[in-house]
Design a protein around this motif. Structure first.
Motif, PDB file in Angstrom:
ATOM      1  N   GLU A   1     -63.957 -40.407  31.432  1.00 19.78           N
ATOM      2  CA  GLU A   1     -64.610 -39.829  30.264  1.00 19.78           C
ATOM      3  C   GLU A   1     -65.788 -38.948  30.635  1.00 19.78           C
ATOM      4  O   GLU A   1     -66.480 -38.420  29.762  1.00 19.78           O
ATOM      5  CB  GLU A   1     -65.072 -40.946  29.328  1.00 19.78           C
ATOM      6  CG  GLU A   1     -63.916 -41.768  28.763  1.00 19.78           C
ATOM      7  CD  GLU A   1     -64.401 -42.901  27.879  1.00 19.78           C
ATOM      8  OE1 GLU A   1     -65.638 -43.098  27.797  1.00 19.78           O
ATOM      9  OE2 GLU A   1     -63.561 -43.579  27.263  1.00 19.78           O
ATOM     10  N   GLY A   2     -66.058 -38.817  31.941  1.00 27.73           N
ATOM     11  CA  GLY A   2     -67.140 -37.952  32.390  1.00 27.73           C
ATOM     12  C   GLY A   2     -68.490 -38.613  32.438  1.00 27.73           C
ATOM     13  O   GLY A   2     -69.511 -37.922  32.566  1.00 27.73           O
ATOM     14  N   ASP A   3     -68.550 -39.948  32.353  1.00 31.49           N
ATOM     15  CA  ASP A   3     -69.829 -40.668  32.384  1.00 31.49           C
ATOM     16  C   ASP A   3     -70.138 -41.105  33.813  1.00 31.49           C
ATOM     17  O   ASP A   3     -69.235 -41.465  34.582  1.00 31.49           O
ATOM     18  CB  ASP A   3     -69.788 -41.895  31.479  1.00 31.49           C
ATOM     19  CG  ASP A   3     -69.561 -41.523  30.024  1.00 31.49           C
ATOM     20  OD1 ASP A   3     -69.864 -40.369  29.675  1.00 31.49           O
ATOM     21  OD2 ASP A   3     -69.077 -42.380  29.260  1.00 31.49           O
ATOM     22  N   LEU A   4     -71.439 -41.120  34.158  1.00 28.06           N
ATOM     23  CA  LEU A   4     -71.897 -41.580  35.463  1.00 28.06           C
ATOM     24  C   LEU A   4     -72.076 -43.094  35.416  1.00 28.06           C
ATOM     25  O   LEU A   4     -72.840 -43.604  34.601  1.00 28.06           O
ATOM     26  CB  LEU A   4     -73.211 -40.884  35.827  1.00 28.06           C
ATOM     27  CG  LEU A   4     -73.822 -41.225  37.190  1.00 28.06           C
ATOM     28  CD1 LEU A   4     -72.898 -40.786  38.330  1.00 28.06           C
ATOM     29  CD2 LEU A   4     -75.193 -40.565  37.342  1.00 28.06           C
ATOM     30  N   ILE A   5     -71.371 -43.825  36.289  1.00 29.02           N
ATOM     31  CA  ILE A   5     -71.336 -45.297  36.269  1.00 29.02           C
ATOM     32  C   ILE A   5     -71.981 -45.840  37.541  1.00 29.02           C
ATOM     33  O   ILE A   5     -71.808 -45.288  38.635  1.00 29.02           O
ATOM     34  CB  ILE A   5     -69.876 -45.805  36.172  1.00 29.02           C
ATOM     35  CG1 ILE A   5     -69.136 -45.104  35.027  1.00 29.02           C
ATOM     36  CG2 ILE A   5     -69.852 -47.316  35.983  1.00 29.02           C
ATOM     37  CD1 ILE A   5     -69.713 -45.354  33.660  1.00 29.02           C
ATOM     38  N   ASN A   6     -72.694 -46.963  37.437  1.00 26.74           N
ATOM     39  CA  ASN A   6     -73.413 -47.532  38.582  1.00 26.74           C
ATOM     40  C   ASN A   6     -72.547 -48.478  39.398  1.00 26.74           C
ATOM     41  O   ASN A   6     -72.934 -49.603  39.709  1.00 26.74           O
ATOM     42  CB  ASN A   6     -74.680 -48.269  38.115  1.00 26.74           C
ATOM     43  CG  ASN A   6     -74.356 -49.533  37.339  1.00 26.74           C
ATOM     44  OD1 ASN A   6     -73.360 -49.589  36.622  1.00 26.74           O
ATOM     45  ND2 ASN A   6     -75.197 -50.540  37.471  1.00 26.74           N
ATOM     46  N   SER A   7     -71.356 -48.027  39.772  1.00 27.34           N
ATOM     47  CA  SER A   7     -70.505 -48.806  40.664  1.00 27.34           C
ATOM     48  C   SER A   7     -69.747 -47.840  41.558  1.00 27.34           C
ATOM     49  O   SER A   7     -69.472 -46.696  41.173  1.00 27.34           O
ATOM     50  CB  SER A   7     -69.525 -49.692  39.875  1.00 27.34           C
ATOM     51  OG  SER A   7     -68.677 -48.903  39.072  1.00 27.34           O
ATOM     52  N   MET A   8     -69.394 -48.293  42.753  1.00 29.79           N
ATOM     53  CA  MET A   8     -68.748 -47.406  43.715  1.00 29.79           C
ATOM     54  C   MET A   8     -67.345 -47.043  43.258  1.00 29.79           C
ATOM     55  O   MET A   8     -66.712 -47.748  42.484  1.00 29.79           O
ATOM     56  CB  MET A   8     -68.707 -48.068  45.093  1.00 29.79           C
ATOM     57  CG  MET A   8     -67.813 -49.302  45.185  1.00 29.79           C
ATOM     58  SD  MET A   8     -67.817 -50.031  46.833  1.00 29.79           S
ATOM     59  CE  MET A   8     -67.044 -48.705  47.759  1.00 29.79           C
TER      60      MET A   8
END
Length: 630
Positions: A433-440
């Motif tokens: 969805e184009g979101d920056l997520i805090n997981s590798m």
């Protein structure tokens, strides 16, 4: 029975002639058994968690609770009270206050017949009531002298002989005087505590009433929200029906037109086939003399048909679903509604909530408004109008003050994008969805050119020198998997020079960087917001969100970058206020927008980049930006 007091350590009930109760500094009681068996000489009160070191504190027997246990035993366990005069196991029937002995019926009669004890007051256990006894206590040194004096220096009771033998130069008062003074103090304490307890009970009632009001409000708001969205869904369904009806009507009209055209074409084709067929036969069967006779007839029929036949191909009408404004509608829906306090709702009511103009609306209105004086407008503001027209082709433009035609009042909602080629995939990733997520990332591996130290990514291009304010937002969903401790980072938004972007896990604290971070603060013991400028803290705001495990919150921040004024402004969009304005920003080299999300396992962080036409630019937000830049 639960009415009997209990030891605050072992929780055993105090019983008559059982382990004696000792008074703790917190006024709770502990039994003699626990005092003697205290580990390392420390007693921990389970009622209030107070710890008492017996090497530093000498506990006294709790005479009040001893008497309470005795009176409770008289009332509820009288069969356990045996005669203490003969000590022969006979059931006691009365109590002598002077002798402090339990007497059976036989001893009661004997007690009343002796000359020495004839005047003693005996209380039958059947109608026994607590009575304060002021019978003098004999001195352990000079018996039978009574203890009727109080030595303030030694803090003990003494008799008259003690006063002259070992306490001659001490401050001494009569026991009844000291006791009366203490009674007055205790009465005062009782009054103060009763007043405090009344206030506390009032607060408890208010809190309970508040809980009930909160539940009622919640139920009402739930109903209102449900009704609102049912109405919206009904309106959407009605609009869907209208569109489908319109589509059905257009489809039927188009098919009718096509059928008419088909019949016309089929009839023309049939006539063409007939003429063509006869021409073919003429060519097959006619002699030369026949050709001379038929040539004029065939020519006229052919010409007549060619002149009347429709030879041009008709375009087939095709309907399309016009979704102009869909992105704006989705953005408005995502921001529609808020559960706020009554005071904040009244504040919102004072602010106009009209929709903002697009650049096209603005230009159209300008042309209409000034159509009679357009030449004059061009002379006075041609540069600004050309500037706006030029920007409208590359980004969304808003005029911060509609009545001021000046470049400094033009706001660019620039089109930023996460740089997917630089995102640190060892720490973060960008989802579908184009979101920056805090997981590798589990699907892609880190390659050349990617950030290795910074926990996030930057924009695809640096910020240009635009001579006007530029604006973008981030909307971040934060879920706390655990209660945070020890300065844990949550997110970062800001800008920095290219040489600073991968020096460490965040750009806050770097010499050529300007950023806002949200993290757990060891000073305030909560989650705080801090703005940084060139390695120094500018503003520290506590209590951003509750530090509660399992809770989730949305943080919505806006960033204004104005290279002309050399300013950066951080805005809390949800709270509708400017958090911090950084002045004298070094714009001598390009600055890159930075986006950081942190600490998977402790947090779930999802940051969405809001830019361009997706930004809801309200008049209130414009006013905030103008005030911050002024």
């Amino acid at each position: 029975m639960d009415i009997f007091p209990k030891c605050s350590v072992c929780h055993q009930q105090f019983v008559f002639k059982g382990p004696a109760p000792y008074l703790l500094p917190c006024l709770h009681a502990v039994c003699e058994t626990c005092v003697r068996s205290a580990a390392a000489g420390v007693i921990a009160c389970s009622s209030c968690q107070t710890e008492v070191n017996l090497t530093d504190t000498r506990l006294k027997k709790d005479a009040v609770r001893q008497k309470e246990v005795f009176h409770l035993t008289v009332q509820h366990r009288p069969t356990e009270l045996l005669c203490t005069h003969e000590d022969d196991g006979t059931q006691a029937v009365c109590w002598c206050r002077e002798c402090e002995e339990l007497l059976c019926e036989y001893c009661q009669n004997m007690h009343s017949s002796f000359k020495l004890t004839r005047k003693h007051v005996l209380q039958n256990l059947s109608d026994f009531k607590p009575v304060i006894s002021n019978i003098p206590t004999p001195c352990s040194i000079h018996s039978p002298d009574s203890l009727y004096l109080f030595d303030r220096r030694c803090n003990i009771l003494i008799c008259g002989r003690c006063r002259f033998e070992g306490h001659a130069d001490h401050e001494v008062e009569k026991l009844d005087v000291v006791a009366e003074s203490i009674l007055k103090q205790l009465d005062q304490h009782k009054t103060e505590l009763a007043t405090l307890q009344a206030h506390q009970q009032s607060n408890i009632q208010n809190i309970r009433r508040g809980t009930e009001i909160t539940d009622t409000t919640s139920n009402t708001l739930t109903e209102n929200i449900g009704h609102t969205f049912r109405t919206l869904r009904a309106q959407l369904e009605q609009r869907e029906k209208e569109l489908l009806t319109d589509l059905d009507g257009q489809t039927k009209g188009a098919k009718t037109t096509l059928r008419t055209r088909l019949n016309t074409c089929e009839e023309a084709s049939k006539k063409c086939s007939e003429v063509l067929d006869y021409v073919t036969k003429v060519l097959t069967y006619a002699s030369q003399s026949d050709l001379l006779e038929l040539e004029s007839s065939v020519r006229e029929a052919t010409r007549a048909f060619l002149d009347t036949a429709e030879t041009q191909t008709q375009d087939i009408p095709a309907a399309v679903f016009n979704t102009n404004g869909l992105s704006k509608l989705k953005s408005n829906i995502s921001r529609f509604g808020a559960v706020v306090t009554k005071e904040l709702e009244e504040e919102y009511a004072r602010v106009s909530d009209r929709e903002t103009q697009t650049e096209h609306d603005f230009i159209a209105e300008m042309v209409i408004k000034y159509k009679n004086t357009i030449d004059d407008i061009k002379k006075r503001a041609s540069d600004t109008i050309d500037f706006i027209l030029g920007l409208s082709n590359e980004c969304d433009v808003h005029l911060l003050k509609p009545d001021v035609l000046d470049k400094s009042m033009v706001l660019k909602c620039i089109h930023l994008k996460y740089d997917t080629d630089k995102v640190n995939l060892d720490r973060t990733h960008i989802n579908t969805e184009g979101d920056l997520i805090n997981s590798m990332s589990h699907t892609r591996s880190a390659g050349k050119g990617r950030l290795k130290n910074y926990w996030g990514t930057c924009s695809t291009i640096p910020l240009p020198l635009a001579d006007c304010p530029q604006y973008w937002e981030t909307e971040t969903r934060v879920g706390l998997d655990k209660t945070l401790t020890g300065g844990i980072l949550i997110l970062e938004v800001g800008v920095c020079a290219e040489g600073e972007m991968d020096m460490t896990h965040c750009v806050a604290g770097r010499p050529h960087a300007y950023s806002l971070i949200v993290h757990h603060c060891t000073t305030h013991k909560g989650i705080c917001r801090i703005t940084w400028k060139e390695g120094k803290v500018v503003l520290h705001l506590p209590d951003t969100i509750p530090n509660t495990a399992g809770a989730s919150h949305t943080l919505h921040y806006g960033v204004v970058y104005d290279d002309a004024r050399k300013k950066i402004v951080f805005i809390d969009v949800k709270e509708n206020k400017v958090m911090s304005t950084l002045d004298n920003v070094d714009c001598s080299q390009p600055l890159w927008p930075m986006f950081g999300v942190y600490n998977t396992g402790l947090l779930t962080v999802s940051m969405r980049l809001v830019e361009g036409s997706d930004i809801n630019m309200t008049e209130e937000k414009k006013a905030m930006i103008v005030k911050a830049l002024s």
